[in-house]
Scaffold this active site. Sequence first.
Site, mmCIF file in Angstrom:
data_model
loop_
_atom_site.group_PDB
_atom_site.id
_atom_site.type_symbol
_atom_site.label_atom_id
_atom_site.label_comp_id
_atom_site.label_asym_id
_atom_site.label_seq_id
_atom_site.Cartn_x
_atom_site.Cartn_y
_atom_site.Cartn_z
ATOM 1 N N LYS A 298 0.811 -1.220 0.000
ATOM 2 C CA LYS A 298 0.000 0.000 0.000
ATOM 3 C C LYS A 298 0.842 1.266 0.000
ATOM 4 C CE LYS A 298 -4.443 -1.593 1.369
ATOM 5 N NZ LYS A 298 -5.687 -1.289 2.035
ATOM 6 N N LYS B 35 -4.922 -9.272 -5.875
ATOM 7 C CA LYS B 35 -6.225 -9.536 -5.273
ATOM 8 C C LYS B 35 -7.243 -8.470 -5.675
ATOM 9 C CE LYS B 35 -6.669 -7.376 -0.735
ATOM 10 N NZ LYS B 35 -8.028 -6.849 -0.954
ATOM 11 N N LYS C 111 -10.898 -2.915 -3.017
ATOM 12 C CA LYS C 111 -11.665 -1.672 -3.078
ATOM 13 C C LYS C 111 -10.799 -0.558 -3.631
ATOM 14 C CE LYS C 111 -13.765 -2.404 1.242
ATOM 15 N NZ LYS C 111 -12.652 -2.079 2.115
HETATM 16 P P1 ATP Z 1 -8.747 -1.881 0.530
HETATM 17 O O1 ATP Z 1 -8.272 -1.996 -0.893
HETATM 18 O O2 ATP Z 1 -9.249 -0.514 0.892
HETATM 19 O O3 ATP Z 1 -7.776 -2.459 1.524
HETATM 20 P P2 ATP Z 1 -10.147 -4.361 0.540
HETATM 21 O O4 ATP Z 1 -10.860 -4.733 -0.694
HETATM 22 O O5 ATP Z 1 -8.825 -5.011 0.781
HETATM 23 O O6 ATP Z 1 -10.050 -2.788 0.585
HETATM 24 P P3 ATP Z 1 -10.791 -4.485 3.346
HETATM 25 O O7 ATP Z 1 -11.803 -3.577 3.931
HETATM 26 O O8 ATP Z 1 -9.349 -4.140 3.524
HETATM 27 O O9 ATP Z 1 -11.109 -4.648 1.769
HETATM 28 O O10 ATP Z 1 -11.029 -5.955 3.875
HETATM 29 C C1 ATP Z 1 -12.288 -6.385 4.399
HETATM 30 C C2 ATP Z 1 -12.321 -7.903 4.466
HETATM 31 O O11 ATP Z 1 -12.411 -8.456 3.145
HETATM 32 C C3 ATP Z 1 -11.077 -8.526 5.095
HETATM 33 O O12 ATP Z 1 -11.490 -9.647 5.855
HETATM 34 C C4 ATP Z 1 -10.277 -8.988 3.910
HETATM 35 O O13 ATP Z 1 -9.421 -10.075 4.211
HETATM 36 C C5 ATP Z 1 -11.372 -9.410 2.946
HETATM 37 N N1 ATP Z 1 -10.939 -9.304 1.562
HETATM 38 C C6 ATP Z 1 -10.534 -8.169 0.930
HETATM 39 N N2 ATP Z 1 -10.234 -8.430 -0.340
HETATM 40 C C7 ATP Z 1 -10.451 -9.758 -0.528
HETATM 41 C C8 ATP Z 1 -10.319 -10.632 -1.642
HETATM 42 N N3 ATP Z 1 -9.901 -10.173 -2.805
HETATM 43 N N4 ATP Z 1 -10.638 -11.938 -1.487
HETATM 44 C C9 ATP Z 1 -11.070 -12.408 -0.288
HETATM 45 N N5 ATP Z 1 -11.212 -11.637 0.803
HETATM 46 C C10 ATP Z 1 -10.912 -10.329 0.687
HETATM 47 MG MG MG Z 2 -7.625 -4.420 2.388
#
Ligand code: ATP
Ligand code: MG
Length: 341
Positions: free
Chosen positions: A111, A203, A206
């Site tokens: 990040k 992955k 968001k």
């Molecule tokens: P950001 O990019 O802002 O970090 P994010 O998509 O990683 O957003 P988070 O809010 O950080 O989402 O994570 C929320 C939950 O979703 C956590 O339990 C994380 O492990 C899970 N998660 C996030 N992305 C994935 C993914 N691609 N596959 C499975 N689980 C995910």
């Molecule tokens: Mg995340």
Amino acid sequence: TLRVFSGMQPTHNLHLGNYLGAMVNWIKMQDTHECIYCVVDLHAITLWQEPKDLRRHIRDVTASYLACGLDPKRSIIFNQSQVAHHAELAWILNCVARLGWLNRMTQFKEKAGKDKEAASIGLYDYPVLMAADILLYRATHVPVGDDQKQHLELARDIAQKFNVDYAGEIEAAGYKDGFFPLPEPFITGPATRVMSLRDGTKKMSKSDPSDLARINLVDDADTIAKKFRKAKTDPDALPSEVEGLKGRPEADNLVGIYAALAGKTAADVLKEFGGSQFSAFKPALIDLAVAKLSPIAAEKRRLEEDPTYIDGVLADGAARARAIASPIFRQVKEIVGFVSA
Ligand code: ATP
Ligand code: MG
């Protein structure tokens, strides 16, 4: 008691990875555990968030929680910044965690990007705040996606070191096996790591600037269809055995998504679609995804018409969260040697 804590960042709307990697387990655990689900806005601001977007995303993510099936009567649903103890405990744990431990965290490296010197200190400290979130409730189980495994291990290390450093005070206070239980990661299902639709080695996130990389829970049927049609694939047909997915990250991802949405194993999916081209598999995947996700999107649209209700859920959740956190935090302060009024 079995107590669950988990959270998602209001950095954007939720996507299919959040849903399949974490939310599906959150929903199930409501039947068996005491569940605390947080919208982690303190975590969100570790990267810049426009205040008006942040405010909207906090309500959006809360509405998505409810639309997915979290029940605000059974579970505690709240917003992290409304319970001040999260930040307070994080400070104490900052003094327990070691610099060397944090230096190993891969999420920070990803990040922060190339210019680490320009990253916020909050981004570096993210995993300690996450440990505080969990330990503040003395939670025992943490359902998350695979990407959070390393942070969970750090939370266990912090809990363990606190228990050892303060063993005398903890025992004197009557705790036999340490003050903080070591939280168990709960990372299961066929899609613990959903990959980007544009790049099978990254992955789904968001924070990915490309909206085509992810399926948002609010996407309509046409958008879902378009994104899966454009999803990157290789030119080969699907294999009939799971081993055949090795070295084919995009195929592996789409089969995993199908399996998770259908409640099947990847092996079952390949029994059905082995030998099919993506031109045949993708329409089936689109139909399935639309069938599963459109009721969630519809319910979310219904809920967002009543922001007062959403704010009420958060206020009620914060009061209930505080009721659990306050006595635990008071005890932590006493163990550390602070003098209470
Ligand atoms: P950001 O990019 O802002 O970090 P994010 O998509 O990683 O957003 P988070 O809010 O950080 O989402 O994570 C929320 C939950 O979703 C956590 O339990 C994380 O492990 C899970 N998660 C996030 N992305 C994935 C993914 N691609 N596959 C499975 N689980 C995910
Ligand atoms: Mg995340």
